[in-house]
Design a protein around this motif. Structure first.
Motif, PDB file in Angstrom:
ATOM      1  N   ASP A  42      32.291  -7.585  11.661  1.00 42.48           N
ATOM      2  CA  ASP A  42      31.765  -7.851  12.876  1.00 42.48           C
ATOM      3  C   ASP A  42      30.269  -8.456  12.395  1.00 42.48           C
ATOM      4  O   ASP A  42      29.976  -9.557  12.636  1.00 42.48           O
ATOM      5  CB  ASP A  42      31.593  -7.079  13.977  1.00 42.48           C
ATOM      6  N   THR A  43      29.405  -7.443  12.188  1.00 42.31           N
ATOM      7  CA  THR A  43      27.966  -8.197  11.879  1.00 42.31           C
ATOM      8  C   THR A  43      27.822  -9.075  10.675  1.00 42.31           C
ATOM      9  O   THR A  43      27.118 -10.064  10.625  1.00 42.31           O
ATOM     10  CB  THR A  43      27.187  -6.822  11.581  1.00 42.31           C
ATOM     11  N   GLY A  44      28.709  -8.685   9.648  1.00 40.28           N
ATOM     12  CA  GLY A  44      28.798  -9.403   8.333  1.00 40.28           C
ATOM     13  C   GLY A  44      29.112 -10.818   8.777  1.00 40.28           C
ATOM     14  O   GLY A  44      28.613 -11.730   8.138  1.00 40.28           O
ATOM     15  N   LEU A  45      30.260 -11.094   9.275  1.00 38.50           N
ATOM     16  CA  LEU A  45      30.580 -12.260   9.717  1.00 38.50           C
ATOM     17  C   LEU A  45      29.589 -13.077  10.612  1.00 38.50           C
ATOM     18  O   LEU A  45      29.496 -14.202  10.358  1.00 38.50           O
ATOM     19  CB  LEU A  45      31.952 -12.300  10.318  1.00 38.50           C
ATOM     20  N   ARG A  46      29.026 -12.360  11.537  1.00 34.76           N
ATOM     21  CA  ARG A  46      28.167 -13.251  12.466  1.00 34.76           C
ATOM     22  C   ARG A  46      27.072 -13.551  11.522  1.00 34.76           C
ATOM     23  O   ARG A  46      26.300 -14.681  11.949  1.00 34.76           O
ATOM     24  CB  ARG A  46      27.616 -11.846  13.716  1.00 34.76           C
ATOM     25  N   THR A  47      26.470 -12.643  10.496  1.00 44.43           N
ATOM     26  CA  THR A  47      25.501 -12.982   9.930  1.00 44.43           C
ATOM     27  C   THR A  47      25.787 -14.517   8.974  1.00 44.43           C
ATOM     28  O   THR A  47      25.041 -15.212   8.964  1.00 44.43           O
ATOM     29  CB  THR A  47      25.020 -11.737   8.984  1.00 44.43           C
ATOM     30  N   LEU A  48      27.129 -14.347   8.487  1.00 40.28           N
ATOM     31  CA  LEU A  48      27.419 -15.418   7.385  1.00 40.28           C
ATOM     32  C   LEU A  48      27.567 -16.771   8.510  1.00 40.28           C
ATOM     33  O   LEU A  48      27.255 -17.849   7.846  1.00 40.28           O
ATOM     34  CB  LEU A  48      28.651 -15.168   7.042  1.00 40.28           C
ATOM     35  N   ILE A  49      27.933 -16.583   9.678  1.00 39.26           N
ATOM     36  CA  ILE A  49      28.248 -17.818  10.650  1.00 39.26           C
ATOM     37  C   ILE A  49      26.659 -18.172  10.861  1.00 39.26           C
ATOM     38  O   ILE A  49      26.196 -19.663  10.889  1.00 39.26           O
ATOM     39  CB  ILE A  49      28.768 -17.533  11.949  1.00 39.26           C
ATOM     40  N   GLY A  50      25.748 -17.137  11.199  1.00 39.64           N
ATOM     41  CA  GLY A  50      24.330 -17.563  11.414  1.00 39.64           C
ATOM     42  C   GLY A  50      23.677 -18.190  10.493  1.00 39.64           C
ATOM     43  O   GLY A  50      22.891 -19.300  10.579  1.00 39.64           O
ATOM     44  N   ASN A  51      23.917 -17.861   9.003  1.00 35.28           N
ATOM     45  CA  ASN A  51      23.593 -18.456   7.907  1.00 35.28           C
ATOM     46  C   ASN A  51      23.837 -19.954   7.654  1.00 35.28           C
ATOM     47  O   ASN A  51      23.472 -20.717   6.917  1.00 35.28           O
ATOM     48  CB  ASN A  51      23.625 -17.538   6.660  1.00 35.28           C
ATOM     49  N   GLY A  52      24.961 -19.990   8.238  1.00 35.66           N
ATOM     50  CA  GLY A  52      25.711 -21.497   7.774  1.00 35.66           C
ATOM     51  C   GLY A  52      26.620 -21.317   6.540  1.00 35.66           C
ATOM     52  O   GLY A  52      27.088 -22.337   5.960  1.00 35.66           O
TER      53      GLY A  52
END
Lengths: 337, 332
Positions: free
Chosen positions: B275-285
């Protein structure tokens, strides 16, 4: 030779062992004077079955009017497929309930008892399809068979001190039995890794852990190689030596003749014959049950002569009519067929 | 990179937080029922619901002391186990499965129904029942603690600590039981109950004991969850949780004392990290927005869990602690 005419087969073997009177000979001697009749009373019955009926829908699987099983003997239960042997086993051990009838063990009625209650009375069984507990080790399988274990109650299980000494005694007993059955080297293997024959041995040994009075074996030799059959037979005979009553279902007539003191034949749910093993193969009802009632009887010499004469006469007759009458008739008949 | 480390810390917190305790207790219960005895309980969450609501209703609605609520919750779980077990445990294994899955869904719907609202407060749920417990904490419940880069409130820390003590006690109980003759009978029932009957054991009683014990542990799990979230709403107790607990059990290794515990920690860690990892990766682009949006993450993480479980069953069917030989016996 002695004045007493000794019968052949099992009788001969038992009289040869002398008068040491181990239990097997007691049972056989007791049964010697029992008439070869269905439902006959035994001198010392362990199990008495009366009017037990079990139907599955329209099919009457078992309908036994009266049957007694001699204590301390080996009773073979035979019959064609679908004769109701296994159903009778299930009824006697509480795995199935009949539509009616009574049956008792040592005078105690067994009706309405569940399987574990029957087992606690000392009647244990094995199954046609071997039930080794695959993901338990051989030794654990054995230990399960022991009766009256304190550690099997939920709360006492939590205090190892209560059951540890009993567990140790049971383990010693289990190892003793495993040695007898030549499974001691496998004690830490999963039972699921054993061969079919070894599973049969394990199941029998496990049943013995409960110190049974009656052992009921459902096809103990099925699917076992001939070498192992001999050893299994030896173990079954041992049970008798130790005073246990053995009832077993078997298809192999050599085995039945070899070890049983008494044979009960079932067909279509009924007991159709009983008697010592040597009486069975001559029994008309048994032959009918196995081969069908309308089988051809073997020809005697006189009959054979008569039939031959008739055939020759009819051939001669045919030839005469063919010569006199229409010549093509016999040929035409053949082509019609 | 720092953001991923943060995600890792958050996931670690989840892996040792009270949610992991919740799953661990559910899975330990299932381990007794399914792993050792072979009972298919597909409604473990119903026991958790009764545990959680046992406290919530007793304290918030009836004004009873907290510990009386605990007893009521446990008693309710025992009653449910008996009600489910009496008609079904004499039958084939699948009947219990059907009865439990229906009971879990039925209880949740009953608790959120309008007619039950005077007692259960319907979908809004109950709260304010956990204070008597939280106030027992030896430190200030409102204080903030930093552990492994994450922040814990004093209350969270207390509930989690007590929760893990419960898990340890449950493991000790299971360990004592399965190495005793009782455990041997129960394992034999899993293998073949007719063989056990033929050896003079009352199979029905053993199955009932396993069902009740597993249910009681499930109820404890539900209590930890209710106290941890400081609220009880019916939809916290979706039956999907039962299957997540099964996933934890299989991941860790069924019929192993520590299997469900490690499984639950790992499962919750993976869910949270995905969950957090994917969100981070999406936030990073790193992951383009049109491929996966932040709103999809809640679903996609379960897809990842599912994939992981499939791979686990192919390459390590016995789970982390299981014995491969034991599992392979079935394949014969």
């Amino acid at each position: 030779m002695p004045a007493e005419p000794t019968p052949t087969g099992a009788h001969a073997a038992s009289t040869a062992t002398g008068a040491g009177a181990p239990p097997q000979r007691l049972a056989q001697a007791a049964l010697r004077d029992v008439p070869w009749e269905v439902g006959v009373a035994k001198p010392e019955p362990a199990i008495v079955v009366d009017g037990v009926v079990r139907t599955f829908g329209g099919l009457t699987a078992v309908s036994v009017d009266h049957l007694e099983i001699q204590r301390g003997g080996i009773t073979g239960l035979i019959g064609p497929n679908g004769a109701g042997k296994t159903t009778l086993f299930n009824l006697l051990t509480g795995f199935d309930q009949p539509d009616g009838g009574t049956w008792s063990f040592d005078g105690r009625p067994l009706g309405k008892l569940s399987p574990h209650q029957v087992a606690r009375l000392g009647v244990v069984r094995t199954f046609q399809l071997t039930k080794a507990l695959s993901r338990l080790t051989v030794l654990q399988n054995m230990l399960l068979g022991a009766q009256g274990q304190k550690g099997e109650s939920f709360f006492r299980a939590l205090v190892p001190g209560i059951w540890r000494s009993q567990e140790k005694a049971n383990t010693d007993k289990a190892m003793e039995l495993l040695r007898r059955f030549k499974l001691d080297a496998k004690k830490d293997d999963f039972a699921g890794t054993l061969s079919g024959g070894q599973r049969k041995l394990l199941e029998m040994a496990r049943a013995l852990m409960s110190d049974p009075k009656v052992v009921m074996l459902d096809e103990p030799m099925a699917g076992v190689n001939p070498a192992l059959t001999q050893s299994l037979l030896g173990h079954v005979k041992d049970l008798r030596e130790q005073g246990m009553t053995v009832v077993f279902v078997e298809h192999d007539m050599d085995v039945v003749r070899d070890i049983s003191d008494w044979v009960v034949v079932m067909a279509a749910g009924k007991v159709i014959a009983e008697g010592p093993p040597e009486s069975i193969s001559q029994n008309r009802a048994v032959v009918d049950a196995y081969l069908g009632a309308h089988h051809d009887a073997p020809l005697t010499v006189e009959e054979e002569d008569r039939v031959l004469a008739e055939a020759e006469a009819s051939i001669a007759d045919d030839e005469r009519t063919d010569d006199v009458g229409r010549p093509g008739r016999g040929e035409k008949k053949r082509t019609d067929r | 990179m720092a953001e991923l480390l943060d995600a890792l810390a958050v996931a670690l917190k989840a892996g040792i937080g009270f949610q992991a305790v919740f799953f661990a207790l559910l899975a330990i219960g299932l381990n007794i029922q399914f792993g050792y005895t072979g009972l298919l309980n597909f409604g473990q969450i119903a026991f958790a619901l009764l545990g959680g609501y046992g406290i919530a209703i007793s304290v918030s609605q009836w004004g009873l002391p907290f510990w009386v609520g605990v007893l009521i919750g446990l008693a309710a779980a025992v009653v449910l186990a008996l009600l489910l077990g009496i008609p079904t445990l004499r039958l084939r294994a699948d009947y219990l499965a059907i009865a439990t899955i229906a009971a879990a869904e039925g209880l949740r719907l009953t608790f959120r129904s309008v007619s039950a609202t005077p007692v259960t407060a319907g979908t809004r749920g109950l709260s304010g029942f956990s204070d008597p417990f939280v106030s027992l904490a030896p430190w200030d419940p409102a204080a903030r603690f930093r552990i492994l880069g994450t922040t814990w409130s004093g209350a969270d820390l207390w509930v989690t600590l007590v929760g893990w003590v419960l898990v340890a006690l449950a493991c000790l109980l299971v360990w004592l039981l399965v190495r005793s003759p009782w455990g041997r009978v129960v394992k034999s029932i899993r293998e073949d109950e007719d063989a056990v009957r033929a050896l003079g054991k009352n199979v029905y009683v053993y199955k009932m004991q396993a069902l009740v014990l597993g249910g009681v542990l499930g109820a404890l799990g539900g209590m930890v969850y209710a106290v941890g979230t400081a609220s009880a709403t019916p939809d916290q107790y979706q039956n999907a949780n039962t299957f997540l607990a099964y996933a934890a059990l299989i991941l860790g290794g069924a019929a192993r004392v520590l299997g469900p515990v490690i499984g639950a920690m790992l499962l919750y860690f993976i869910i949270q990290f995905a969950d957090t990892g994917l969100r981070t990766l999406i936030g990073n682009g790193v992951i383009p927005e049109d491929l996966l949006s932040a709103t999809d993450v809640a679903q996609i993480r379960f897809v990842l869990i599912g994939l992981g479980l499939i791979l686990l069953l192919i390459f390590r069917p016995q789970g982390i602690f299981g014995d491969r030989r034991e599992v392979m016996l079935d394949a014969r």
